[in-house]
Motif scaffolding. Structure first.
Motif, PDB file in Angstrom:
ATOM      1  N   SER A  99       0.846  -1.214   0.000  1.00 21.65           N
ATOM      2  CA  SER A  99       0.000   0.000   0.000  1.00 21.65           C
ATOM      3  C   SER A  99       0.870   1.247   0.000  1.00 21.65           C
ATOM      4  N   GLU A 100       0.224   2.359  -0.394  1.00 22.35           N
ATOM      5  CA  GLU A 100       0.950   3.633  -0.416  1.00 22.35           C
ATOM      6  C   GLU A 100       1.217   4.148   0.995  1.00 22.35           C
ATOM      7  N   SER A 101       0.276   3.883   1.914  1.00 22.60           N
ATOM      8  CA  SER A 101       0.476   4.292   3.312  1.00 22.60           C
ATOM      9  C   SER A 101       0.213   3.093   4.222  1.00 22.60           C
ATOM     10  N   ARG A 102       0.634   3.241   5.453  1.00 22.63           N
ATOM     11  CA  ARG A 102       0.465   2.135   6.407  1.00 22.63           C
ATOM     12  C   ARG A 102      -0.929   2.174   7.003  1.00 22.63           C
ATOM     13  N   HIS A 103      -1.578   0.989   7.065  1.00 22.43           N
ATOM     14  CA  HIS A 103      -2.904   0.872   7.676  1.00 22.43           C
ATOM     15  C   HIS A 103      -2.742   0.143   9.008  1.00 22.43           C
ATOM     16  N   LEU A 104      -2.615   0.914  10.094  1.00 25.33           N
ATOM     17  CA  LEU A 104      -2.386   0.296  11.402  1.00 25.33           C
ATOM     18  C   LEU A 104      -3.532  -0.621  11.823  1.00 25.33           C
ATOM     19  N   HIS A 105      -4.733  -0.364  11.320  1.00 32.08           N
ATOM     20  CA  HIS A 105      -5.876  -1.171  11.760  1.00 32.08           C
ATOM     21  C   HIS A 105      -5.782  -2.617  11.276  1.00 32.08           C
ATOM     22  N   LEU A 106      -4.848  -2.905  10.362  1.00 34.47           N
ATOM     23  CA  LEU A 106      -4.691  -4.285   9.893  1.00 34.47           C
ATOM     24  C   LEU A 106      -3.897  -5.133  10.881  1.00 34.47           C
ATOM     25  N   TYR A 107      -2.995  -4.527  11.622  1.00 37.38           N
ATOM     26  CA  TYR A 107      -2.165  -5.333  12.534  1.00 37.38           C
ATOM     27  C   TYR A 107      -2.102  -4.826  13.969  1.00 37.38           C
ATOM     28  N   MET A 108      -2.621  -3.610  14.210  1.00 36.22           N
ATOM     29  CA  MET A 108      -2.623  -3.130  15.598  1.00 36.22           C
ATOM     30  C   MET A 108      -3.653  -3.876  16.464  1.00 36.22           C
ATOM     31  N   PRO A 109      -4.907  -4.067  16.019  1.00 34.82           N
ATOM     32  CA  PRO A 109      -5.858  -4.843  16.850  1.00 34.82           C
ATOM     33  C   PRO A 109      -5.372  -6.263  17.172  1.00 34.82           C
ATOM     34  N   PRO A 110      -4.862  -7.038  16.166  1.00 31.28           N
ATOM     35  CA  PRO A 110      -4.338  -8.368  16.559  1.00 31.28           C
ATOM     36  C   PRO A 110      -3.140  -8.282  17.502  1.00 31.28           C
ATOM     37  N   GLY A 111      -2.348  -7.195  17.357  1.00 33.54           N
ATOM     38  CA  GLY A 111      -1.220  -7.008  18.284  1.00 33.54           C
ATOM     39  C   GLY A 111      -1.706  -6.809  19.707  1.00 33.54           C
ATOM     40  N   MET A 112      -2.751  -5.965  19.858  1.00 34.48           N
ATOM     41  CA  MET A 112      -3.346  -5.773  21.183  1.00 34.48           C
ATOM     42  C   MET A 112      -3.999  -7.049  21.689  1.00 34.48           C
ATOM     43  N   ALA A 113      -4.620  -7.764  20.743  1.00 34.82           N
ATOM     44  CA  ALA A 113      -5.254  -9.042  21.110  1.00 34.82           C
ATOM     45  C   ALA A 113      -4.213 -10.038  21.629  1.00 34.82           C
ATOM     46  N   PHE A 114      -3.010 -10.005  21.014  1.00 37.23           N
ATOM     47  CA  PHE A 114      -1.907 -10.873  21.434  1.00 37.23           C
ATOM     48  C   PHE A 114      -1.513 -10.549  22.872  1.00 37.23           C
ATOM     49  N   LEU A 115      -1.363  -9.251  23.164  1.00 37.15           N
ATOM     50  CA  LEU A 115      -1.032  -8.824  24.539  1.00 37.15           C
ATOM     51  C   LEU A 115      -2.136  -9.214  25.519  1.00 37.15           C
ATOM     52  N   ALA A 116      -3.390  -9.028  25.074  1.00 36.79           N
ATOM     53  CA  ALA A 116      -4.527  -9.362  25.944  1.00 36.79           C
ATOM     54  C   ALA A 116      -4.596 -10.861  26.214  1.00 36.79           C
ATOM     55  N   ALA A 117      -4.280 -11.677  25.201  1.00 38.42           N
ATOM     56  CA  ALA A 117      -4.313 -13.137  25.370  1.00 38.42           C
ATOM     57  C   ALA A 117      -3.269 -13.583  26.401  1.00 38.42           C
ATOM     58  N   ILE A 118      -2.052 -12.990  26.307  1.00 35.66           N
ATOM     59  CA  ILE A 118      -1.002 -13.309  27.298  1.00 35.66           C
ATOM     60  C   ILE A 118      -1.447 -12.855  28.689  1.00 35.66           C
ATOM     61  N   THR A 119      -2.000 -11.644  28.759  1.00 28.94           N
ATOM     62  CA  THR A 119      -2.471 -11.116  30.046  1.00 28.94           C
ATOM     63  C   THR A 119      -3.562 -12.008  30.626  1.00 28.94           C
ATOM     64  N   SER A 120      -4.470 -12.493  29.761  1.00 33.25           N
ATOM     65  CA  SER A 120      -5.597 -13.318  30.236  1.00 33.25           C
ATOM     66  C   SER A 120      -5.110 -14.598  30.893  1.00 33.25           C
ATOM     67  N   ILE A 121      -4.073 -15.229  30.296  1.00 34.74           N
ATOM     68  CA  ILE A 121      -3.606 -16.507  30.851  1.00 34.74           C
ATOM     69  C   ILE A 121      -2.810 -16.276  32.133  1.00 34.74           C
TER      70      ILE A 121
END
Length: 1509
Positions: A99-121
């Motif tokens: 893409s011409e610019s970066r779309h943070l919404h493609l990988y920022m939510p799963p990144g937060m989800a990754f942190l949340a999953a670790i926190t949950s366990i």
């Protein structure tokens, strides 16, 4: 490039909400952030600030109580969730890359989800272990929100025609399922346990193990992450570095893993087999079936883990192939075509076409593969250990029921049973270790061959055939190796037997100057052993060579054939290096095959032996049923009733009355049942098929009276006792034990009214104190042997010792009655052992059976036995002490082994820090000693061949990289220049020639290195044993008196075996794995220099892991070895004392002891296994990090610096090697450290100072027939045993005329024996001198002096061999001289009656002759020497009167013209001497003719004679 959450392109669809906000992709992704942000904000304060009030927290051990339902499922789902989220992040980054610019919404939510999953366990784990379930509401809300938001996203994808072809759609669908399942798990926990919304939650108690502070093995109780990574071991490993590990540190086994639990499980399976009414319930098939029923499930789990690990192992070659392939194409071969909702979507193939993605997937595949592999190993090993414990318990329970005839008739020997326990149970355990390979290997081989075929086509099959064809050769070599090992073991046993004899008779060898003869005997056997060891070394080197050479040969043939026969074949780096990795994977299972097959065959044989043992004959059924209810009661119930001493000649000893049991009921003669045991019409046999050994027995033993059984030898006296005890098969008749005797355990009167349901004919006996004819002692302290498991009563204990006259013997022992009886039991005379065996019986119950217990006690002991008054004569008291005076010094310093044996060992008195520092250090000094012993020719060869071999190996792979890179570049040029494509053809010939030469050189060097290592090992083994033997045999006698025999023998057995067989293999493995790791790291660093930056922290981590592991591993290995000894000892003790144990009804106690010993050994083995897994997981994770860093660095270097794809493939292949060999390097380092301890200990002994054998006089200055007169002049002689000790002889002066008969007497410690040893310079003569026939003996060479004198020692020592060898090992005498000596010793007729006469065999220790005959052989041996001076050192101490009279007669006649010095055991033996020397405290008290001394008033000699009457 600009950065924005929704992108910053003009006219971006990301900001359009015309169709509603939910149809805006960016808004839906933002909505997906909400649950994750919620969880992080809610949980972080709780996790980091604390729990606040924890009133509901249950205080339990370890904080490892995992009690929420669905615990494991939650962890598995969380791991899958984390992996899917990583994939989603990667997909977002890859799809956004164009893409011409970066779309943070493609990988920022799963990144937060990754942190949340670790926190949950983490959050969940803390809630569970702290038992604070109310906080689960946060997780419930989180899973609900995550599930809803992810479902909305999935539905919107579907609405916008995003389908399964797009990877993001699939990942979102997976996440919906995972969040939904986690929500269900949470609802299940809350619903089942009635948490959160319920007022009264369901109460759950922690398991018993977690409430027990002693249980420290936590593998069954921790969460999945800790289970897989052995995280719980961190604390243990760190603690081990601070203080040594002992049994207390490792604690107890969890209940489910204890021997008793596993035995019950196995027994249930056996019983299930029996209930099927099979014709052979104990047959091999039934045993296999029972083992599978009891332990099959864990094996299935282990096999599943193993197959999964093996399949994941193929991810390495496939990812290498993909990475190298994509790097060759510039990693930009695609552009996403699908653009929906303003962003690009990619398919799975497009996603996997990215080299970075493959690198990350390879990293995760490696992590998972290593985790599964270690889990498979652990489960298999744990199952094997549990199985071993169960089988050992099963064998022990069978031993308790074995028929006595099985043992006495030789059908079942103690050795066979011990082999069954020590060898066969371990064979089965090893089979279970290797069992998962049986079905994992075929899967691995088939998949490997298919993938090779996919990459290389038909030529791959040629390479596979090469490997498979060489497997039978490998199996043949393994078989030969096994045969060589057995042959080596036989010679090793023979050498040890001769070494043991040499060490046990070292005093005699030195006194007779026979050191060289026995040195040659041992060396001769060692030469045979070395021949066998050479064969062993040869086959070992061939095996090592084949392991290294077969992959090279297979790769060489495959690539050359592929390049030349298939012109159009794709021979690019991706194919070549993937194939190379596959060949290395394929070789492993094929090499394992021979080990697995051998292990399977051994297991089949072991089960057959086990089947025969379990089906062997048992004693009568009544033994099983006896006292069943009582076995369940407490240990204290085994307290036996005291003995009522009845002495017909004199009143009962007063001492006994004061501690007779107050609960004893007086025996009334008017009672009807006035008997202890009654046998009616008894017919007894040893075997049911054989004739009755006892017939028509009618006997009634009166209660409370002494009954004696007499009769000729072999008339059945012992059999009668054993028959009454139920040890014989009862053909007919009845044995009735009087149950009106007070219960020996409770003191209650079991009257016949209480026996309403019991037929009087089947009345069972209680415990009976039984003293066997053959003395039996436990490997325990003297006190424990006497009390024999009974509660300690000091008064009673003292009176029992007095009654058995054991106090003098106890006084001599180094630690009194706390002396451990074990290896040095030889130091206690037979009479002492016999009395001690009797003692335990006097401590016991009402009914006593004494069986010939006085047979081994000499006349003086019997006198002491009769002497019941306290005022015993002092002389007699001290004469008993003389029995063990010679063993005193040998026992005094048992615990000084380390100081004497290894002068450079750790000083125990140093402060703790220096000791810990010493433990953490590698024994470089021992390593240097080992390598320097190899010599200056072998050592350079060893080092250079290893370095050269690995250099060539790297060169082969470098050349392959060059070859394939040139081939691919030519192919690319072909495509670019189509006009001249005919002219451009790639010539493989020069490349294949160089490749062939390098490969052949590599194969040759593999052979050279394997031979060099084994040859070095052989040379070192030969030299060290030779040095050790030479030094030991010349060491002063004082060394043998202060060093335990077992300690010296261990140097010749265990340590020599380690140097002979183990160190060379470990050295080869260590050097190979280390050099492979170093060469791999060098190659990676060359390919991508940036890797060196990451290498530093990884190297630091590796260093600390190995440092901590080595200390813990060494301690646990030693603990594992040391806990095996008591277990095996307990088995052999039980077999030897089986009749006694059953008579005392101590089966339950001994079974309990066995369970304790088994559990101790098993817990050590399990901790060692867990420690090994702890290391391997960490090392392999580091290896995976190396692969990831190398892959990312290589890809980056290739894309930006145009690194050739061949070098990328080379770097990745070597990175995979690091992950394989890193843990082997550390494991071998730990093994080498442990094994070098053997070199250190042997080196310590080699440094021991030898005796000075040289003299001041040359052989020419010594007359040939010296001493011919036998005149002895002792001038101002002072003697001591060591320069640090006080003198034992002080300023002694004496003159002995030629031919005089001198008698020496005195109390224990007066210096009599020191006087005799001084003639042989066995002690330090620091003052004065002894002149024999005009020559000062201090000036003579030791060999000359000792060979010209003769001595008979108190202990008769014979060696295995022939009678001729025992009389004349120097082979100087003719047969007539030997027969003359035998005739003088009254042995001529005895020897003539033996087959072979003078060449008749003598067993070890002369056991095939009686004690008296052995002493007479020693006399004959002394007479053969025909020396003019003859010394008898208490030679009649353990001889009966008849033999003693013979000896005296011989001395008076045969030695009439010789000077004879007799040290008297009984004073009457020297009454006919010419002169008598009376000694006291190292000085001569009286020196005169005996008749004059007897007439003198106040003469000490006269008082001795009076006391001996």
């Amino acid at each position: 490039m600009s950065l924005a959450f929704c992108g910053s392109e003009n006219n971006s669809a990301a900001y359009k909400v015309n169709n509603g906000v939910l149809n805006n992709g960016c808004f839906v992704d933002a909505l997906n952030l909400v649950p994750h942000v919620f969880l992080l904000f809610i949980t972080f304060p709780i996790l980091f600030i604390g729990w606040g009030s924890q009133s509901s927290k249950v205080h339990i051990h370890h904080s490892t109580w995992l009690h929420f339902p669905g615990h494991n499922l939650r962890w598995i789902l969380t791991f899958i969730l984390l992996f899917v989220l990583v994939c989603e992040i990667a997909e977002g980054i890859v799809s956004d890359g164009v893409s011409e610019s970066r779309h943070l919404h493609l990988y920022m939510p799963p990144g937060m989800a990754f942190l949340a999953a670790i926190t949950s366990i983490v959050y969940y784990h803390n809630i569970e272990t702290s038992n604070f379930p109310k906080l689960l509401i946060a997780l419930l809300v989180y899973w609900t929100l995550a599930f809803i938001t992810k479902t909305i996203k999935f539905v919107k994808f579907y609405d916008n025609d995003v389908g399964p072809l797009q990877l993001r759609f699939c990942l979102t669908g997976l996440l919906v399922i995972l969040y939904g399942m986690l929500l269900v798990v949470e609802i299940n926990v809350i619903g089942v346990r009635r948490y959160v919304f319920f007022k009264k939650p369901k109460e759950v108690k922690p398991p018993e193990d977690l409430q027990d502070l002693g249980v420290r093995f936590l593998q069954p109780f921790v969460n999945l992450l800790s289970k897989g990574t052995y995280w719980w071991m961190n604390t243990f490993i760190k603690t081990a570095h601070k203080k040594p590990i002992d049994l207390k540190a490792i604690g107890k086994l969890p209940i489910a893993m204890r021997a008793v639990t596993n035995y019950m499980c196995l027994n249930e399976a056996f019983e299930a087999q029996k209930s099927k009414n099979t014709p052979y319930p104990q047959g091999s098939k039934s045993i296999w079936y029972a083992l599978c029923c009891a332990f099959g499930r864990p094996l299935v789990l282990s096999s599943t883990f193993r197959i999964l690990a093996d399949l994941l192992g193929f991810a390495g070659p496939l990812c290498i192939s993909g990475i190298v392939h994509h790097v060759g194409k510039g990693n930009n071969t695609f552009r996403p075509q699908t653009k929906i909702l303003g962003v690009f979507f990619i398919s799975s193939p497009e996603f996997l076409a990215n080299a970075y993605v493959l690198a990350v997937l390879l990293f995760f595949a490696l992590l998972l593969q290593r985790t599964f592999l270690q889990a498979s190993y652990y489960v298999a090993i744990e199952t094997g250990i549990n199985l071993r414990g169960a089988i050992q318990t099963k064998i022990y329970n069978k031993i308790m029921l074995l028929s006595t005839s099985n043992m006495s008739m030789g059908e079942m020997t103690a050795g066979q049973i011990c082999n069954l326990v020590a060898i066969d149970t371990n064979q089965l355990m090893w089979f279970f270790f290797l069992c998962p390979n049986l079905w994992a290997m075929p899967v691995q081989i088939i998949v490997g061959v298919i993938l090779l075929y996919y990459l290389l086509g038909f030529s791959a099959l040629i390479g596979a055939v090469v490997i498979i064809v060489l497997v039978p050769v490998q199996y043949f070599v393994a078989t030969k190796l096994s045969q060589a090992q057995r042959s080596t073991l036989e010679y090793s046993n023979e050498r040890l037997k001769k070494t043991n004899e040499m060490l046990r008779g070292i005093k005699l060898l030195k006194l007779y100057a026979w050191e060289n003869i026995f040195h040659s005997r041992v060396e001769e056997t060692r030469q045979k052993e070395m021949t066998s060891l050479r064969a062993f070394a040869l086959y070992t080197s061939i095996s090592i060579f084949m392991n290294a050479a077969i992959p090279i040969a297979a790769v060489l043939i495959t690539f050359v054939v592929h390049a030349h026969l298939f012109e159009n074949a794709d021979f690019c780096p991706s194919v070549a290096f993937a194939s190379l990795s596959l060949f290395h994977i394929l070789v492993t299972p094929l090499f394992l095959l021979s080990s697995v097959v051998r292990s399977t065959v051994k297991a089949l044989v072991s089960v057959q032996k086990l089947s025969e043992f379990l089906s062997s004959e048992e004693i009568g059924e009544e033994h099983d049923k006896c006292l069943e209810p009582k076995c369940k009661d407490s240990i204290s119930k085994y307290q036996a009733v005291p003995l009522k001493v009845v002495n017909r000649k004199r009143p009962t000893k007063e001492d006994w009355k004061s501690f007779s049991s107050p609960i004893r009921r007086p025996v009334s003669n008017t009672e009807a049942d006035d008997y202890c045991v009654k046998v009616t019409n008894g017919f007894f046999t040893w075997t049911l098929e054989g004739p009755p050994a006892l017939s028509n027995i009618d006997i009634q033993i009166p209660q409370g009276q002494l009954t004696m059984i007499v009769g000729q030898v072999g008339c059945g006296k012992s059999s009668l006792l054993l028959g009454i005890l139920g040890e014989m098969q009862k053909v007919s008749g009845s044995i009735i034990w009087n149950s009106s005797i007070p219960d020996s355990e409770t003191g209650e009167d079991i009257s016949q009214e209480k026996e309403t349901d019991i037929d009087i004919e089947n009345r069972k006996r209680g415990p009976v104190a039984y003293a066997s004819q053959k003395p039996w002692l436990l490997n325990a302290t003297v006190e424990e042997n006497i009390t024999f498991e009974s509660p300690f009563n000091k008064q009673r204990y003292k009176a029992v010792i007095d009654a058995c006259s054991l106090q003098p013997d106890i006084d001599i022992l180094p630690h009194g009655d706390q002396t451990q009886i074990g290896e040095r039991i030889i130091a206690m005379k037979d009479g002492t052992i016999q009395r001690e065996g009797t003692l335990k019986d006097i401590q016991k119950s009402e009914s006593e059976l004494f069986e010939h217990w006085k047979t081994l006690m000499n006349r003086q002991d019997q006198e002491l036995e009769k002497e019941t008054t306290v005022e015993r004569k002092t002389v007699l008291h001290r004469k008993t002490l003389q029995k063990t005076v010679h063993s005193q010094e040998t026992l005094l310093q048992d615990d000084e082994e380390d100081e004497d044996e290894t002068p450079e060992s750790d000083d125990e008195e140093d402060n703790l820090s220096s000791v810990l520092h010493q433990r953490a250090k590698m024994p470089w000094q021992a390593c240097g000693k080992y390598l320097s012993t190899a010599g200056f020719l072998l050592l350079p060869l060893l080092v250079l061949s290893q370095l050269l071999k690995h250099t060539v190996m790297v060169s082969i792979d470098f050349w392959l990289a060059q070859w394939t890179s040139d081939a691919i570049s030519t192919k690319v040029q072909k495509k670019l220049n189509c006009s001249v494509c005919e002219a451009i053809t790639f010539n493989h010939s020069p490349y294949s020639r160089v490749f062939s030469i390098l490969s052949c050189l590599g194969i040759i060097l593999c052979f050279v290195t394997s031979i060099a290592v084994e040859w070095t090992g052989l040379k070192v083994a030969k030299k060290l044993h030779s040095y050790l033997l030479n030094k030991i045999i010349l060491t002063p006698m004082r060394f043998f008196e202060t060093t335990p025999l077992g300690s010296i023998l261990n140097r010749f057995s265990a340590d020599c075996n380690t140097i002979d067989q183990h160190i060379p293999a470990t050295l080869e493995c260590l050097s190979r794995s280390t050099l492979l790791c170093l060469s791999a790291l060098a190659v990676i660093s060359y390919v991508t220099p940036v890797f060196l930056i990451a290498l530093v922290p990884l190297a630091v981590i590796c260093y600390f892991i190995q440092k901590y592991f080595r200390v813990a591993s060494r301690d646990l290995q030693q603990l594992d070895d040391s806990t095996q000894l008591p277990l095996l000892s307990h088995f052999s003790e039980t077999v030897e004392g089986l009749t006694t144990i059953r008579a005392f009804r101590y089966e339950t106690r001994f079974k309990q002891k066995l369970l304790e010993y088994t559990d101790s050994n098993n817990i050590a083995s399990l901790f060692l296994t867990a420690a090994n897994r702890w290391l391997e997981v960490r090392m392999e994770y580091i290896g995976a990090c190396v692969v990831l860093i190398a892959a990312v660095a290589s890809i980056t270097n290739s894309l930006y610096n145009h690194l050739s794809s061949g070098l990328v493939g080379l770097g990745l292949t070597y990175a995979l090697m690091v992950s394989n060999y890193l843990n082997w390097m550390v494991r071998n380092l730990a093994d080498m450290e442990l094994q070098l301890g053997a070199v250190k200990r042997i080196n310590g002994l080699i440094k021991t100072e030898a005796e000075n054998y040289d003299g001041l006089l040359s052989p020419a200055q010594i007359p040939q027939n010296w001493p011919d007169q036998g005149e002895i002049q002792i001038q101002n002689l002072s003697v001591r045993y060591d320069s640090s000790l006080k003198p034992v002889l002080k300023h002694v002066n004496a003159h002995i005329s030629p031919g005089q008969k001198i008698g020496i007497c005195g109390r224990t410690g007066s210096g009599k024996s020191s006087f005799s040893l001084a003639f042989f310079r066995m002690v330090d003569m620091f003052e004065g001198k002894i002149i024999i026939d005009g020559i000062d003996i201090a000036r003579l060479p030791l060999q000359t002096l000792r060979s010209r004198l003769s001595i008979i020692l108190q202990d008769p020592i014979l060696f295995s061999g022939t009678i001729r060898f025992n009389l004349d090992p120097e082979k100087k005498c003719s047969d007539s001289m030997l027969w003359e000596a035998l005739e003088i010793a009254q042995l001529k007729q005895v020897v003539k009656a033996l087959p072979g006469g003078l060449d008749a065999s003598v067993t070890e220790g002369g056991e095939n002759f009686s004690q008296g005959q052995r002493q007479l052989f020693c006399l004959a041996r002394a007479f053969v020497r025909k020396t003019s001076i003859f010394i008898m050192d208490e030679a009649t101490a353990s001889i009966d009167m008849a033999t003693e009279n013979i000896l005296q007669k011989v001395v008076m006649t045969a030695f009439a013209d010789r000077t004879v010095v007799t040290i008297a055991h009984r004073v009457n033996t020297i009454l006919n001497a010419d002169m008598v020397i009376v000694m006291k405290r190292g000085v001569i008290l009286e020196y005169e003719k005996p008749e004059i001394l007897l007439e003198q008033e106040g003469s000490v000699f006269a008082s001795f004679v009076q006391a001996d009457k």
